[in-house]
Design an enzyme around this catalytic site. Sequence first.
Site, PDB file in Angstrom:
ATOM      1  N   SER A 194      50.657  36.059  46.452  1.00  8.72           N
ATOM      2  CA  SER A 194      50.482  34.733  45.865  1.00  8.72           C
ATOM      3  C   SER A 194      51.011  33.642  46.782  1.00  8.72           C
ATOM      4  O   SER A 194      52.016  33.833  47.484  1.00  8.72           O
ATOM      5  CB  SER A 194      51.216  34.656  44.523  1.00  8.72           C
ATOM      6  OG  SER A 194      51.255  33.332  44.032  1.00  8.72           O
TER       7      SER A 194
ATOM      8  N   THR B 219      42.338  30.343  44.280  1.00  4.94           N
ATOM      9  CA  THR B 219      42.382  30.102  42.838  1.00  4.94           C
ATOM     10  C   THR B 219      41.998  28.660  42.557  1.00  4.94           C
ATOM     11  O   THR B 219      42.619  27.731  43.083  1.00  4.94           O
ATOM     12  CB  THR B 219      43.776  30.396  42.271  1.00  4.94           C
ATOM     13  OG1 THR B 219      44.083  31.774  42.495  1.00  4.94           O
ATOM     14  CG2 THR B 219      43.832  30.108  40.779  1.00  4.94           C
TER      15      THR B 219
ATOM     16  N   HIS C 181      42.456  33.190  34.062  1.00  5.24           N
ATOM     17  CA  HIS C 181      43.865  33.065  34.442  1.00  5.24           C
ATOM     18  C   HIS C 181      44.766  33.792  33.445  1.00  5.24           C
ATOM     19  O   HIS C 181      45.895  33.375  33.178  1.00  5.24           O
ATOM     20  CB  HIS C 181      44.268  31.586  34.522  1.00  5.24           C
ATOM     21  CG  HIS C 181      45.235  31.289  35.641  1.00  5.24           C
ATOM     22  ND1 HIS C 181      44.862  30.661  36.806  1.00  5.24           N
ATOM     23  CD2 HIS C 181      46.563  31.537  35.775  1.00  5.24           C
ATOM     24  CE1 HIS C 181      45.903  30.514  37.597  1.00  5.24           C
ATOM     25  NE2 HIS C 181      46.955  31.056  36.996  1.00  5.24           N
TER      26      HIS C 181
ATOM     27  N   TYR D  24      46.375  28.577  46.931  1.00  8.57           N
ATOM     28  CA  TYR D  24      46.194  27.339  46.188  1.00  8.57           C
ATOM     29  C   TYR D  24      45.986  26.235  47.223  1.00  8.57           C
ATOM     30  O   TYR D  24      46.823  26.064  48.120  1.00  8.57           O
ATOM     31  CB  TYR D  24      47.425  27.007  45.341  1.00  8.57           C
ATOM     32  CG  TYR D  24      47.516  27.738  44.033  1.00  8.57           C
ATOM     33  CD1 TYR D  24      46.600  27.502  43.013  1.00  8.57           C
ATOM     34  CD2 TYR D  24      48.545  28.645  43.802  1.00  8.57           C
ATOM     35  CE1 TYR D  24      46.702  28.170  41.798  1.00  8.57           C
ATOM     36  CE2 TYR D  24      48.652  29.309  42.582  1.00  8.57           C
ATOM     37  CZ  TYR D  24      47.725  29.067  41.590  1.00  8.57           C
ATOM     38  OH  TYR D  24      47.822  29.717  40.380  1.00  8.57           O
TER      39      TYR D  24
ATOM     40  N   LYS E 267      38.586  32.478  42.741  1.00  3.57           N
ATOM     41  CA  LYS E 267      39.163  33.066  41.541  1.00  3.57           C
ATOM     42  C   LYS E 267      39.224  32.015  40.436  1.00  3.57           C
ATOM     43  O   LYS E 267      39.754  30.928  40.641  1.00  3.57           O
ATOM     44  CB  LYS E 267      40.560  33.610  41.826  1.00  3.57           C
ATOM     45  CG  LYS E 267      41.208  34.309  40.640  1.00  3.57           C
ATOM     46  CD  LYS E 267      42.555  34.887  41.039  1.00  3.57           C
ATOM     47  CE  LYS E 267      43.187  35.704  39.921  1.00  3.57           C
ATOM     48  NZ  LYS E 267      43.598  34.855  38.775  1.00  3.57           N
TER      49      LYS E 267
END
Length: 364
Positions: A116, A165, A262, A139, A238
């Site tokens: 992540s 994402t 999510h 992100y 995503k």
Amino acid sequence: MAAGQASPVPADIVSLADYERHARERVPQSVWAYIAGVGADGITHRWNREAFDRLRLEGRVLADMAGANTSIELFGQAMDAPIILAPVAFQKLAHRDGELATALGAAASGVTMTISTQASVTIEEISSTTHGPFWFQLYLQARRDDTLALLRRAEAAGCRAVMVTVDAPVNGLRNQEQRAGFRLPKGIEAVNTRGMPGPALRAGPGQSPVFQGLLDAAPTWKDVEWLRSQTRLPLLLKGIMSRHDARRAIETGMDGLVISNHGGRVLDTLPASIEALPGIAGETAGVVPLLLDGGVRRGTDILKALALGANAVLIGQPIMHGLAVAGAVGIAHIVNILRTELEVAMALTGRKTIGAIDASVVLN
């Protein structure tokens, strides 16, 4: 036992639900409010499970299962099973080694981990620890230079694919966290974005902090197009839940899609991911691989997702459960449970390879 202390796996753990039960007993209440946090009333989170439960399988008998296996290939990468560890932030909340333990467990069980952006361990430290393949979840940052810096670090560390994402331009309203007053404990932070500014709050009295500030740096399709031009790695989006967005993503040059709400942690009352999957699979017609997350807790869930058009699934929340109970061993055990359940489900529906799983597995 305090969070972060690994122990032998308790004998009564035989399913992912058992891991969740034990994990809840091992972490502080406020941390559990974050791990289990859902958007608003948790309706989408509940629907994710209920939608899987409603799907019925057609059992088949006397099938020739010689040579049966669960192997697949995604983006030129051979995988032992269609299971990928989803990006989960701040894994040190569940275990002192955090993402390092997940990386070890993933490598031991032969699955790919997704790091992540909000990991509590650096990309470089994770990559130097694991012998297994990994992906990076990105992100898009407020400044393109920061986004590019993260991308280049992931590339240099050897990541195999980038998962962007796009369904959380603002955080969901997680009331459970709010009621518990959750704050990240001292020593746990998103280390990979340290020093990178977020959106500036500029709302005056009576103005909306969402519309005047938080959305200023929200990514758009133009940002995704720009990102596509910056890397040769496979790019996945995503958070796709509509046919329209799926089609647009392919037109923008994406290599794969993750059908995801999510985990029900952002916008409540979105449909279950598995409910959105068939329409998107019909729209994309196999042009790019489709992955699915949201509510996967059994091998039968994996079988159902594959039958309805997914190429693989991601598991997210169970990562934190496995870490809290048994660290790296817990991660490997969770994967082993799911893979064994999938193998049993394939045997009892007469499908000896992943490629043999089609819509006929699920009863209308």
